[in-house]
Design an enzyme around this catalytic site. Structure first.
Site, PDB file in Angstrom:
ATOM      1  N   ARG A 198      92.570  41.481   8.412  1.00 12.16           N
ATOM      2  CA  ARG A 198      92.885  40.999   6.940  1.00 12.16           C
ATOM      3  C   ARG A 198      94.070  40.030   7.044  1.00 12.16           C
ATOM      4  O   ARG A 198      94.819  40.271   7.761  1.00 12.16           O
ATOM      5  CB  ARG A 198      92.786  42.369   6.130  1.00 12.16           C
ATOM      6  CG  ARG A 198      91.996  43.017   5.774  1.00 12.16           C
ATOM      7  CD  ARG A 198      90.832  42.243   5.160  1.00 12.16           C
ATOM      8  NE  ARG A 198      89.858  43.100   4.430  1.00 12.16           N
ATOM      9  CZ  ARG A 198      88.675  43.180   5.143  1.00 12.16           C
ATOM     10  NH1 ARG A 198      88.516  42.563   6.237  1.00 12.16           N
ATOM     11  NH2 ARG A 198      87.650  43.868   4.515  1.00 12.16           N
ATOM     12  N   GLU A 215      92.411  33.685   1.226  1.00 11.03           N
ATOM     13  CA  GLU A 215      91.131  32.957   1.420  1.00 11.03           C
ATOM     14  C   GLU A 215      89.995  33.258   0.264  1.00 11.03           C
ATOM     15  O   GLU A 215      89.214  32.386   0.205  1.00 11.03           O
ATOM     16  CB  GLU A 215      90.568  33.674   2.840  1.00 11.03           C
ATOM     17  CG  GLU A 215      90.002  35.461   2.666  1.00 11.03           C
ATOM     18  CD  GLU A 215      89.458  35.779   3.836  1.00 11.03           C
ATOM     19  OE1 GLU A 215      88.478  36.565   3.728  1.00 11.03           O
ATOM     20  OE2 GLU A 215      90.264  35.676   4.689  1.00 11.03           O
ATOM     21  N   HIS A 246      86.113  34.085   8.220  1.00  3.48           N
ATOM     22  CA  HIS A 246      85.595  35.379   7.744  1.00  3.48           C
ATOM     23  C   HIS A 246      84.248  35.596   8.305  1.00  3.48           C
ATOM     24  O   HIS A 246      83.323  36.244   7.608  1.00  3.48           O
ATOM     25  CB  HIS A 246      86.005  35.744   6.511  1.00  3.48           C
ATOM     26  CG  HIS A 246      86.090  37.288   6.236  1.00  3.48           C
ATOM     27  ND1 HIS A 246      87.153  37.710   5.387  1.00  3.48           N
ATOM     28  CD2 HIS A 246      85.616  38.049   6.754  1.00  3.48           C
ATOM     29  CE1 HIS A 246      87.120  38.865   5.496  1.00  3.48           C
ATOM     30  NE2 HIS A 246      86.150  39.436   6.343  1.00  3.48           N
TER      31      HIS A 246
END
Length: 329
Positions: free
Chosen positions: A234, A263, A295
């Site tokens: 994360r 993000e 991601h």
């Protein structure tokens, strides 16, 4: 029971539709859940959320007032949901506790290898007809010390891959995995010791109040000069500005990132015709020693099927029993 699926994408919609067929009624929207879209859930008893969605106290109030009683997360992590508020509103939340940890572990290795062996630069030079090797020197991973922060399902999968490379493994976690100790000769140690002795550091832990900005100016200052830093967990675990400073100082030689702390408005969307108003992100992605992916570490067929299957199972169980086996609040 009707469920609204927020943040649906071309990569996951076909899989979810296929597995839900005949089991559940789903409606889809490409929009993320936020302050401007929470009203769309009116008339739905459940919503299915992705990591790009936002479910803070204010938004949960709107969902609750609109009749939502269940949130099915399409992720392991649940840092984007205010669980205490959800419990207060009697909104149950379930996650996907496991779905092919190999997908993310293998992506971590892909980032590491691409950085170490200068794959991106090599391809660029190849296209320029520059076949010199002067800028492409890497190092053997064999016998190097790998620091693994978080040895849950993903972290342990990464450990086993690195053990196969012949690496020495240091680990930091609140719980020790004795199988890893026995099979992979893992040494559990403090975070400071791990930072001081690792040639490569991989972040594989969840984001919570204990891990928020775990990697900051202090922890970067404890690292070996020239360390390779990988984060597929994360973004909020890392203070991005401090990482950028460590890169500029040469403490971190290269960084492979699949996540970024700010993000949400960037990743998963097409910004090809818009300007990204994030100076820090622009600095990171333009840095010559940084490799960023959007991601995508989880993005394998096996993982998508696992996520979809568990999400549908959670919804069906809740619709029948008022709870699911994967409830987290």
């Amino acid at each position: 029971m009707k469920t609204l699926v927020y943040s649906i994408h071309g990569f996951d919609k076909p899989v979810i539709e296929k597995l839900a067929q005949g089991k559940h009624e789903l409606m889809f929207t490409e929009l993320p859940l936020n302050e401007n879209t929470a009203h769309l859930a009116k008339g739905f008893e459940a919503v299915a959320l992705f990591t790009s969605d936002k479910a803070n106290a204010e938004i949960l109030d709107v969902l609750g007032n609109n009749g939502v009683k269940f949130i099915a997360l399409r992720s392991v992590g649940y840092d984007h949901v205010d669980l205490a508020k959800a419990k207060q509103l009697n909104i149950k939340v379930a996650n996907v506790p496991a779905y092919s940890p190999y997908a993310i572990a293998e992506h971590s290795v892909a980032l590491l290898m691409a950085l170490n062996r200068k794959i991106i630069l090599a391809q660029k030079l190849m296209r320029q007809n520059d076949f010199r090797l002067d800028k492409l020197v890497g190092f053997d991973l064999h016998n190097k010390t790998i620091g693994v922060v978080g040895t849950g399902k993903i972290g342990s999968a990464f450990v086993r891959i690195m053990h196969g490379f012949g690496c020495e493994i240091l680990a930091y976690d609140i719980e020790q995995d004795h199988e890893l100790i026995e099979q992979c000769k893992v040494q559990y140690t403090s975070l400071e010791t791990l930072c001081k002795n690792s040639d490569v550091i991989s972040v594989n832990c969840p984001l919570n109040q204990d891990t928020k900005y775990m990697f900051n100016k202090t922890t970067f200052s404890q690292m070996k000069n020239g360390v390779v830093f990988i984060n597929t967990a994360r973004g909020g675990i890392v203070n991005t500005q401090d990482l950028l400073d460590a890169l500029n100082q040469g403490i971190v030689a290269t960084a492979g990132l699949d996540v970024y702390e700010y993000e949400k408005p960037i990743f998963f969307y097409d910004h090809s015709n818009t300007q990204i108003e994030d100076e820090l992100f622009e600095k990171m992605r333009s840095h010559p020693n940084v490799l960023i992916t959007g991601h995508q570490a989880f993005l394998t067929h096996e993982a998508l099927e696992g996520i979809a299957a568990t999400t549908i199972k959670n919804i069906v169980e809740w619709s029948i029993n008022g709870k699911s086996i994967n409830d987290i609040n």
